[in-house]
Motif scaffolding. Structure first.
Motif, PDB file in Angstrom:
ATOM      1  N   THR A 170      31.718   4.010  27.994  1.00  0.00           N
ATOM      2  CA  THR A 170      31.501   4.872  29.081  1.00  0.00           C
ATOM      3  C   THR A 170      32.341   6.083  28.951  1.00  0.00           C
ATOM      4  N   ARG A 171      33.473   5.925  29.047  1.00  0.00           N
ATOM      5  CA  ARG A 171      34.637   7.200  29.145  1.00  0.00           C
ATOM      6  C   ARG A 171      34.497   7.965  27.854  1.00  0.00           C
ATOM      7  N   LEU A 172      34.407   7.207  26.562  1.00  0.00           N
ATOM      8  CA  LEU A 172      34.311   7.715  25.474  1.00  0.00           C
ATOM      9  C   LEU A 172      32.927   8.681  25.191  1.00  0.00           C
ATOM     10  N   ALA A 173      31.882   7.939  25.575  1.00  0.00           N
ATOM     11  CA  ALA A 173      30.507   8.726  25.452  1.00  0.00           C
ATOM     12  C   ALA A 173      30.315   9.972  26.499  1.00  0.00           C
ATOM     13  N   ALA A 174      31.080   9.806  27.488  1.00  0.00           N
ATOM     14  CA  ALA A 174      31.116  10.980  28.424  1.00  0.00           C
ATOM     15  C   ALA A 174      31.886  12.092  27.909  1.00  0.00           C
ATOM     16  N   ALA A 175      32.985  11.822  27.180  1.00  0.00           N
ATOM     17  CA  ALA A 175      33.816  12.796  26.472  1.00  0.00           C
ATOM     18  C   ALA A 175      33.031  13.597  25.263  1.00  0.00           C
ATOM     19  N   ASP A 176      32.059  12.668  24.476  1.00  0.00           N
ATOM     20  CA  ASP A 176      31.210  13.228  23.291  1.00  0.00           C
ATOM     21  C   ASP A 176      29.973  13.912  23.656  1.00  0.00           C
ATOM     22  N   LEU A 177      29.527  13.714  24.981  1.00  0.00           N
ATOM     23  CA  LEU A 177      28.201  14.305  25.465  1.00  0.00           C
ATOM     24  C   LEU A 177      28.418  15.540  26.495  1.00  0.00           C
ATOM     25  N   ALA A 178      29.531  15.508  27.187  1.00  0.00           N
ATOM     26  CA  ALA A 178      29.821  16.632  27.859  1.00  0.00           C
ATOM     27  C   ALA A 178      29.686  18.115  27.279  1.00  0.00           C
ATOM     28  N   PRO A 179      29.221  19.008  27.851  1.00  0.00           N
ATOM     29  CA  PRO A 179      28.871  19.281  29.411  1.00  0.00           C
ATOM     30  C   PRO A 179      27.714  18.829  29.963  1.00  0.00           C
ATOM     31  N   LYS A 180      26.523  18.804  29.129  1.00  0.00           N
ATOM     32  CA  LYS A 180      25.227  18.598  29.342  1.00  0.00           C
ATOM     33  C   LYS A 180      24.966  17.366  30.039  1.00  0.00           C
ATOM     34  N   ILE A 181      25.540  16.307  29.417  1.00  0.00           N
ATOM     35  CA  ILE A 181      25.234  15.091  29.783  1.00  0.00           C
ATOM     36  C   ILE A 181      26.249  14.258  30.518  1.00  0.00           C
ATOM     37  N   ARG A 182      25.978  13.685  31.465  1.00  0.00           N
ATOM     38  CA  ARG A 182      27.006  13.081  32.181  1.00  0.00           C
ATOM     39  C   ARG A 182      26.846  11.495  32.016  1.00  0.00           C
ATOM     40  N   VAL A 183      27.814  10.747  31.707  1.00  0.00           N
ATOM     41  CA  VAL A 183      27.969   9.480  31.451  1.00  0.00           C
ATOM     42  C   VAL A 183      28.848   8.435  32.400  1.00  0.00           C
ATOM     43  N   VAL A 239      30.789  14.321  38.462  1.00  0.00           N
ATOM     44  CA  VAL A 239      31.397  13.072  38.017  1.00  0.00           C
ATOM     45  C   VAL A 239      30.785  12.714  36.591  1.00  0.00           C
ATOM     46  N   THR A 240      31.814  12.689  35.595  1.00  0.00           N
ATOM     47  CA  THR A 240      31.317  11.924  34.674  1.00  0.00           C
ATOM     48  C   THR A 240      32.538  11.343  33.932  1.00  0.00           C
ATOM     49  N   GLY A 241      32.416  10.257  33.084  1.00  0.00           N
ATOM     50  CA  GLY A 241      33.462   9.591  32.401  1.00  0.00           C
ATOM     51  C   GLY A 241      34.241   8.605  33.331  1.00  0.00           C
ATOM     52  N   LYS A 242      33.513   8.040  34.552  1.00  0.00           N
ATOM     53  CA  LYS A 242      34.054   7.252  35.409  1.00  0.00           C
ATOM     54  C   LYS A 242      33.427   5.742  35.570  1.00  0.00           C
ATOM     55  N   VAL A 243      34.156   5.047  35.924  1.00  0.00           N
ATOM     56  CA  VAL A 243      33.827   3.661  36.254  1.00  0.00           C
ATOM     57  C   VAL A 243      33.783   3.235  37.811  1.00  0.00           C
ATOM     58  N   LEU A 244      32.746   3.416  38.698  1.00  0.00           N
ATOM     59  CA  LEU A 244      32.515   3.236  40.053  1.00  0.00           C
ATOM     60  C   LEU A 244      32.589   1.941  40.524  1.00  0.00           C
ATOM     61  N   GLN A 245      33.837   1.305  40.824  1.00  0.00           N
ATOM     62  CA  GLN A 245      33.665   0.086  41.409  1.00  0.00           C
ATOM     63  C   GLN A 245      33.157  -0.283  42.599  1.00  0.00           C
ATOM     64  N   VAL A 246      31.668  -1.330  42.522  1.00  0.00           N
ATOM     65  CA  VAL A 246      30.929  -1.590  43.643  1.00  0.00           C
ATOM     66  C   VAL A 246      31.100  -3.014  43.567  1.00  0.00           C
ATOM     67  N   ASP A 247      32.138  -3.502  44.328  1.00  0.00           N
ATOM     68  CA  ASP A 247      32.511  -5.007  44.026  1.00  0.00           C
ATOM     69  C   ASP A 247      32.996  -5.605  45.329  1.00  0.00           C
ATOM     70  N   GLY A 248      32.870  -5.163  46.434  1.00  0.00           N
ATOM     71  CA  GLY A 248      33.276  -5.966  47.634  1.00  0.00           C
ATOM     72  C   GLY A 248      34.799  -5.933  47.777  1.00  0.00           C
ATOM     73  N   GLY A 249      35.634  -5.084  46.855  1.00  0.00           N
ATOM     74  CA  GLY A 249      36.974  -4.975  47.095  1.00  0.00           C
ATOM     75  C   GLY A 249      37.610  -6.115  46.031  1.00  0.00           C
ATOM     76  N   GLN A 250      36.943  -6.668  45.523  1.00  0.00           N
ATOM     77  CA  GLN A 250      37.531  -7.892  44.534  1.00  0.00           C
ATOM     78  C   GLN A 250      38.709  -7.402  43.562  1.00  0.00           C
ATOM     79  N   GLN A 251      39.759  -8.206  43.464  1.00  0.00           N
ATOM     80  CA  GLN A 251      40.728  -8.015  42.580  1.00  0.00           C
ATOM     81  C   GLN A 251      41.032  -8.966  41.778  1.00  0.00           C
ATOM     82  N   ALA A 252      40.160 -10.039  41.884  1.00  0.00           N
ATOM     83  CA  ALA A 252      40.261 -11.334  41.089  1.00  0.00           C
ATOM     84  C   ALA A 252      38.963 -11.963  41.150  1.00  0.00           C
ATOM     85  N   PRO A 253      38.496 -12.802  40.304  1.00  0.00           N
ATOM     86  CA  PRO A 253      37.387 -13.746  40.451  1.00  0.00           C
ATOM     87  C   PRO A 253      37.202 -14.328  41.665  1.00  0.00           C
TER      88      PRO A 253
END
Length: 263
Positions: A170-183, A239-253
């Protein structure tokens, strides 16, 4: 109005794995925000049910039953969007997953298949979608990763490694496809889908999982759909090249598999 920035009026989206769970919730959310949607998964009956709900929301859906475990089928979905709706603006790479397995039972072939299903399929659709997204003036891609891509737990070697790779992709694709396509990506925690049905239906297991989650609950598919809507709509336009954590606050399994030490 700030809520107008969450609208996708006149846009077209492709959502993989959209017959149920996170994919279905996401497809419906994008439709409710104004998009027409190409739906794809294995089971036509499930897709038809989601398509009917999209029609009830006043939007159009195009159903493409396909086995997306191989990248080739995923790549055709971009063409399906353009042929059906005339454009493509949003791609959600939701399909993926790998069964837990101890390292000693994880063959090279099993690991490679995890990469193919979780990363190769996303890449195939992303690559195929780029010309159409550019033709539409730009667009947004969201990959569905997992909390297991950043935390460690026994039994998740193939799945976690593949999802971690998808986050970096995701981070690498965002760099390749900016600025017109956000990843961007959403790293999901434990969500009440069919993959977690054995836990949802077992009060003792569910209580253990919820107790080990900082927000003390299992997520709903709509929790993930809301995050994806943000990232694909004008609300997330900076926002591009970011990983949004939607996990209830998990820091471990939040539910160990109970695999023993090696002897």
């Amino acid at each position: 109005m700030i809520l107008d920035r969450f609208r996708l009026t006149g846009k077209v989206a492709v959502v993989t794995g959209s017959g149920r769970g996170i994919g279905a919730a996401t497809a419906l959310a994008l439709a409710e925000a104004g998009a027409d949607v190409v739906l794809s998964a294995r089971t036509r009956e499930q897709l038809d049910e989601v398509a009917a709900r999209i029609a009830d929301a006043g939007r159009k859906a195009h159903v493409v039953p396909a086995d997306l475990t191989g990248p080739a089928a995923a790549g055709m979905l971009a063409d399906a969007a353009v042929e059906t709706f005339g454009r493509l603006d949003v791609v959600v790479n939701n399909v993926g997953g790998t069964f837990p397995r101890p390292l000693a039972d994880t063959s090279t072939e099993f690991l490679e298949e995890a990469f193919r299903f979780n990363v190769g399929t996303a890449h195939a659709l992303t690559r195929a979608a780029v010309p159409a997204l550019l033709e539409a003036g730009g667009g947004a891609i969201v990959n569905v990763s997992s909390v297991m891509g950043r935390v460690s737990g026994r039994g998740f070697l193939a799945y976690g490694t593949a999802k971690g790779a998808l986050a970096q992709y995701t981070r690498l694709a965002a760099a390749d496809l900016a600025p017109k396509i956000r990843v961007n990506a959403v790293a999901v925690g434990s969500v009440a889908t069919s993959a977690l049905q054995v836990v949802v239906d077992n009060p003792a297991l569910r209580e253990r999982m919820e107790a080990a989650t900082p927000l003390r609950r299992i997520g709903d598919p709509e929790d993930i759909a809301a995050a994806i809507l943000y990232l694909t709509s004008p609300a997330g336009s900076y926002v591009t090249g970011k990983v949004l954590q939607v996990d209830g606050g998990q820091q471990a399994p939040n539910l160990e598999l109970g695999l023993p030490d090696l002897t």
